[in-house]
Design an enzyme around this catalytic site. Structure first.
Site, PDB file in Angstrom:
ATOM      1  N   ASP A 136      63.335  64.006  -1.079  1.00 56.98           N
ATOM      2  CA  ASP A 136      61.878  64.023  -0.949  1.00 56.98           C
ATOM      3  C   ASP A 136      61.526  64.555   0.435  1.00 56.98           C
ATOM      4  OD1 ASP A 136      59.202  63.698  -1.177  1.00 56.98           O
ATOM      5  OD2 ASP A 136      59.241  61.552  -1.593  1.00 56.98           O
ATOM      6  N   CYS A 173      53.480  68.760   0.244  1.00 58.39           N
ATOM      7  CA  CYS A 173      54.635  68.459  -0.612  1.00 58.39           C
ATOM      8  C   CYS A 173      55.037  69.608  -1.513  1.00 58.39           C
ATOM      9  CB  CYS A 173      54.401  67.182  -1.411  1.00 58.39           C
ATOM     10  SG  CYS A 173      53.178  67.317  -2.741  1.00 58.39           S
ATOM     11  N   HIS A 207      52.561  64.380  -6.538  1.00 66.33           N
ATOM     12  CA  HIS A 207      53.546  64.505  -5.471  1.00 66.33           C
ATOM     13  C   HIS A 207      54.801  65.163  -6.037  1.00 66.33           C
ATOM     14  CE1 HIS A 207      55.860  63.878  -1.916  1.00 66.33           C
ATOM     15  NE2 HIS A 207      56.705  63.065  -2.513  1.00 66.33           N
TER      16      HIS A 207
END
Length: 295
Positions: free
Chosen positions: A137, A82, A120
């Protein structure tokens, strides 16, 4: 005269080889900060770059400067997890003129409701032709394939064929919280929560250090890779290969450790050189000798 913004607040978009990045994700649209461009970039990035933590398992650091990410993910055609995906995508958006704010999220694994650290990385993005704000995302490993409007809604919506819900509420302490639910082979699951508190590159560097070095991080214990397509999601967790489809069906099977490099190449588009492939197969992973109580 206003004081110039210090570079530490920005995403180093000026260091990005934009032509090479856009070619890598197959984007040939207008290079303007519009919603149509944002949709194309999110789809291209998410379906191009596999999610992977192999540098950690192979004993190398995860670097978040633009040059290192370009070399690994664009030139050498690898993926990232991420923090890498988010930082590279933010640099591209900044270079193109989008409004970009980093956010931090907490991941929830299945039905487990334990509070995990906010490690995250995701983005709040604004465009020049639309007043709305969008959640992007691109580094979760299982979508979404599109930007999601940041607005409270109780009904489910689709991003491609995949189903989501975005809830706006409060956490146990009464603080503002956004919750993204995803329909998968285990039904509706809370997959991550996040707030609107801005995060900067230095904040992501701190999270990256924890995730890539802590014995409590799943990414330090075994190889994990994900590949997300409009019609299927693949995940390799150690030697378990999981396949999921938008309707909630899927399969799980164990694979031989010696087959992991081949599976990474054929399913996840991750081509390791001979030395790394050999090391991944022959050297023990921390999970091989990790005591159950370490979690």
């Amino acid at each position: 005269m206003s004081t110039p913004i210090h570079p530490s607040y920005r995403w180093s978009g000026e260091d990005l080889d934009l032509d090479a990045y856009l070619a890598r994700i197959g984007f040939a649209g207008a290079r303007t900060p519009t919603l149509a461009t944002l949709r194309g970039l999110v789809h291209g990035h998410t379906t191009t770059f596999p999610f992977e933590n192999l540098e950690i398992v192979l004993g190398r650091p995860v670097r978040l400067d633009v040059e290192s990410m370009q070399d690994k993910m664009v030139r050498r055609r690898r993926g990232g997890y991420c923090f890498e995906n988010c930082a590279l995508f933010a640099a591209a958006l900044e270079r193109l003129g989008f409004g970009v704010t980093g956010l931090a999220g907490r991941i929830f694994m299945g039905q487990d409701r334990r509070l995990l650290p906010a490690t995250h990385a995701l983005l709040r993005v604004t465009t020049a032709d639309d007043d709305r704000a969008w959640l992007c995302d691109v580094g979760f490993g299982s979508g979404p394939l599109e930007p999601i409007e940041l607005t409270a809604r109780d009904d489910e919506f689709t991003a491609g064929a995949w189903r989501f819900r975005l809830e706006h509420g409060a956490d146990e302490q009464g603080a503002e919280l956004w919750i993204l639910h995803h329909f998968s082979r285990n039904g509706w699951l809370t997959r991550r929560t996040f707030t609107m508190n801005p995060q900067y590159r230095i904040d992501q560097a701190v999270g990256n250090h924890y995730v890539s070095t802590s014995p409590h991080s799943p990414f330090t214990t075994r190889p994990i890779a994900q590949r997300f397509h409009p019609e299927v999601h693949h995940m390799l967790d150690g030697v378990t290969l999981i396949t999921g489809y938008p309707d909630g069906t899927g399969e799980t099977r164990d694979v031989a450790r010696t087959d992991v490099p081949k599976i990474l190449a054929e399913i996840f588009d991750i081509e390791l050189d001979e030395a790394d492939a050999t090391k991944l197969v022959q050297e023990p992973w921390p999970a091989d000798h990790r005591p159950p109580s370490a979690d």
